[in-house]
Design a protein around this motif. Structure first.
Motif, short mmCIF file in Angstrom:
data_model
loop_
_atom_site.label_atom_id
_atom_site.label_comp_id
_atom_site.label_asym_id
_atom_site.label_seq_id
_atom_site.Cartn_x
_atom_site.Cartn_y
_atom_site.Cartn_z
N GLU A 89 0.83 -1.20 0.00
CA GLU A 89 0.00 0.00 0.00
C GLU A 89 0.87 1.26 0.00
N TRP A 90 2.02 1.18 0.64
CA TRP A 90 2.91 2.33 0.74
C TRP A 90 3.85 2.44 -0.46
N LEU A 91 4.34 1.31 -0.93
CA LEU A 91 5.27 1.28 -2.07
C LEU A 91 4.79 0.27 -3.13
N PRO A 92 3.62 0.49 -3.68
CA PRO A 92 3.06 -0.54 -4.59
C PRO A 92 3.82 -0.71 -5.89
N TRP A 93 4.16 0.39 -6.55
CA TRP A 93 4.70 0.29 -7.91
C TRP A 93 6.15 -0.16 -7.92
N VAL A 94 6.93 0.28 -6.96
CA VAL A 94 8.33 -0.15 -6.96
C VAL A 94 8.43 -1.65 -6.67
N HIS A 95 7.50 -2.18 -5.87
CA HIS A 95 7.52 -3.62 -5.59
C HIS A 95 7.05 -4.43 -6.79
N ILE A 96 6.11 -3.90 -7.56
CA ILE A 96 5.71 -4.55 -8.81
C ILE A 96 6.89 -4.57 -9.78
N ALA A 97 7.62 -3.44 -9.85
CA ALA A 97 8.79 -3.37 -10.73
C ALA A 97 9.85 -4.40 -10.33
N ILE A 98 10.07 -4.56 -9.02
CA ILE A 98 11.05 -5.54 -8.54
C ILE A 98 10.60 -6.96 -8.90
N GLY A 99 9.31 -7.23 -8.72
CA GLY A 99 8.79 -8.55 -9.09
C GLY A 99 8.92 -8.83 -10.57
N ASN A 100 8.61 -7.83 -11.39
CA ASN A 100 8.75 -7.98 -12.85
C ASN A 100 10.20 -8.20 -13.25
N LEU A 101 11.10 -7.50 -12.56
CA LEU A 101 12.53 -7.65 -12.85
C LEU A 101 12.98 -9.09 -12.59
N ARG A 102 12.59 -9.64 -11.46
CA ARG A 102 13.01 -11.00 -11.13
C ARG A 102 12.43 -12.02 -12.12
N THR A 103 11.20 -11.80 -12.55
CA THR A 103 10.60 -12.67 -13.56
C THR A 103 11.36 -12.58 -14.87
N PHE A 104 11.74 -11.36 -15.24
CA PHE A 104 12.51 -11.10 -16.47
C PHE A 104 13.85 -11.82 -16.43
N LEU A 105 14.55 -11.72 -15.31
CA LEU A 105 15.88 -12.32 -15.19
C LEU A 105 15.81 -13.84 -15.18
N LEU A 106 14.85 -14.40 -14.45
CA LEU A 106 14.75 -15.85 -14.35
C LEU A 106 14.19 -16.47 -15.62
N GLY A 107 13.28 -15.75 -16.29
CA GLY A 107 12.63 -16.30 -17.47
C GLY A 107 13.57 -16.49 -18.64
N THR A 108 14.47 -15.54 -18.85
CA THR A 108 15.38 -15.61 -20.00
C THR A 108 16.77 -16.10 -19.63
N PHE A 109 17.28 -15.64 -18.50
CA PHE A 109 18.68 -15.91 -18.17
C PHE A 109 18.84 -16.99 -17.10
N HIS A 110 17.70 -17.42 -16.48
CA HIS A 110 17.71 -18.52 -15.50
C HIS A 110 18.70 -18.25 -14.37
#
Length: 270
Positions: free
Chosen positions: A205-226
């Motif tokens: 609730e306090w930091l919604p968008w930066v946490h979504i960005a962090i989650g998307n980043l981790r998905t991006f890194l694991l999805g392509t670069f494992h």
């Protein structure tokens, strides 16, 4: 390529003259005034490259059109080059992406947080864990959506690294929200800083968008670069931010990346 580099006609990089002779046998243009010879690849991201422009164009299209990115191994197979050459192509393109986004600074209401990214290793978890890299992330909050983001690998989360990150990526006098990590207090020297000690169930609730960005980043890194290591981490962040900041114009990314490669200065092959 020629039209994109010289939209208003040939311009000599040496003297600025706009007349040339074309040396077709070597794909060069010779200035009629200073006699300097140049090519459409000279002074661009393609400068000195041994591979063909067609291979470069396919690399740019492959990187720009797949939102999940592309690995050097996969690219090497697609354009028929060795892994080292494919890795160098991606490094140059990601470097240009990072330089392009560095021209902008975040403004308005900004959420700022830190994270740990890296391969899994046994031992301590969380802050200070071995094999992981500290990352600072800032994200503009635009009410019901996220704005631009910026990310940087840092040696540690301390006053110095936070201050350098803020000076580089944020305009002065913005409204910045974060958690109550003491190292982030220095943000208040240049920004309107508000920190809250927030329990885990309320942090979104306090930091919604930066946490979504962090989650998307981790998905991006694991999805392509494992999984990733620190050596290339900033390059991956530069690509992720470039894509994220243009997510509403995804179809334009390959063409924008091609234009960027043409206007960007050469990147050293290291």
């Amino acid at each position: 390529m020629q039209q994109m580099k010289w939209p208003n006609g040939f311009i000599c990089p040496g003297c600025g003259n706009n007349h040339s002779y074309e040396i077709t046998s070597h794909h060069l243009y010779e200035c009629t005034q200073c006699k300097k010879q140049t090519s459409v690849m000279s002074g661009t991201l393609f400068h000195g490259s041994k591979i063909t422009l067609n291979q470069w164009f396919w690399a740019i299209y492959s990187l720009g059109s797949d939102k999940g990115s592309i690995s050097a191994l996969r690219l090497s197979k697609l354009i028929e080059v060795n892994w080292r050459t494919a890795r160098l192509i991606l490094k140059k393109l990601r470097t240009a992406m990072g330089h392009r986004d560095s021209l902008y600074q975040l403004s308005g209401t900004i959420e700022l947080d830190d994270a740990l990214v890296g391969g899994r290793q046994k031992g301590k978890r969380g802050r200070g864990a071995a094999g992981k890299k500290n990352v600072l992330i800032a994200c503009e909050s635009k009410d019901k959506k996220a704005g631009f983001i910026a990310m940087a690998v840092v040696d540690s989360i301390c006053h110095f690294s936070v201050n350098e990150f803020v000076k580089k990526h944020l305009k002065q006098g913005q409204q910045v929200h974060s958690d109550a990590l003491p190292a982030l207090n220095i943000i208040g020297q240049t920004e309107n800083y508000e920190a809250r000690v927030t329990p885990g169930y309320l942090v979104d609730e306090w930091l919604p968008w930066v946490h979504i960005a962090i989650g998307n980043l981790r998905t991006f890194l694991l999805g392509t670069f494992h999984g990733v290591t620190g050596k290339y981490l900033q390059e991956y962040f530069d690509e992720f931010c470039y894509r994220f900041n243009r997510r509403f114009i995804e179809k334009q990314i390959p063409n924008r990346l091609l234009n960027l490669a043409i206007i960007h200065l050469p990147v050293k092959s290291t």
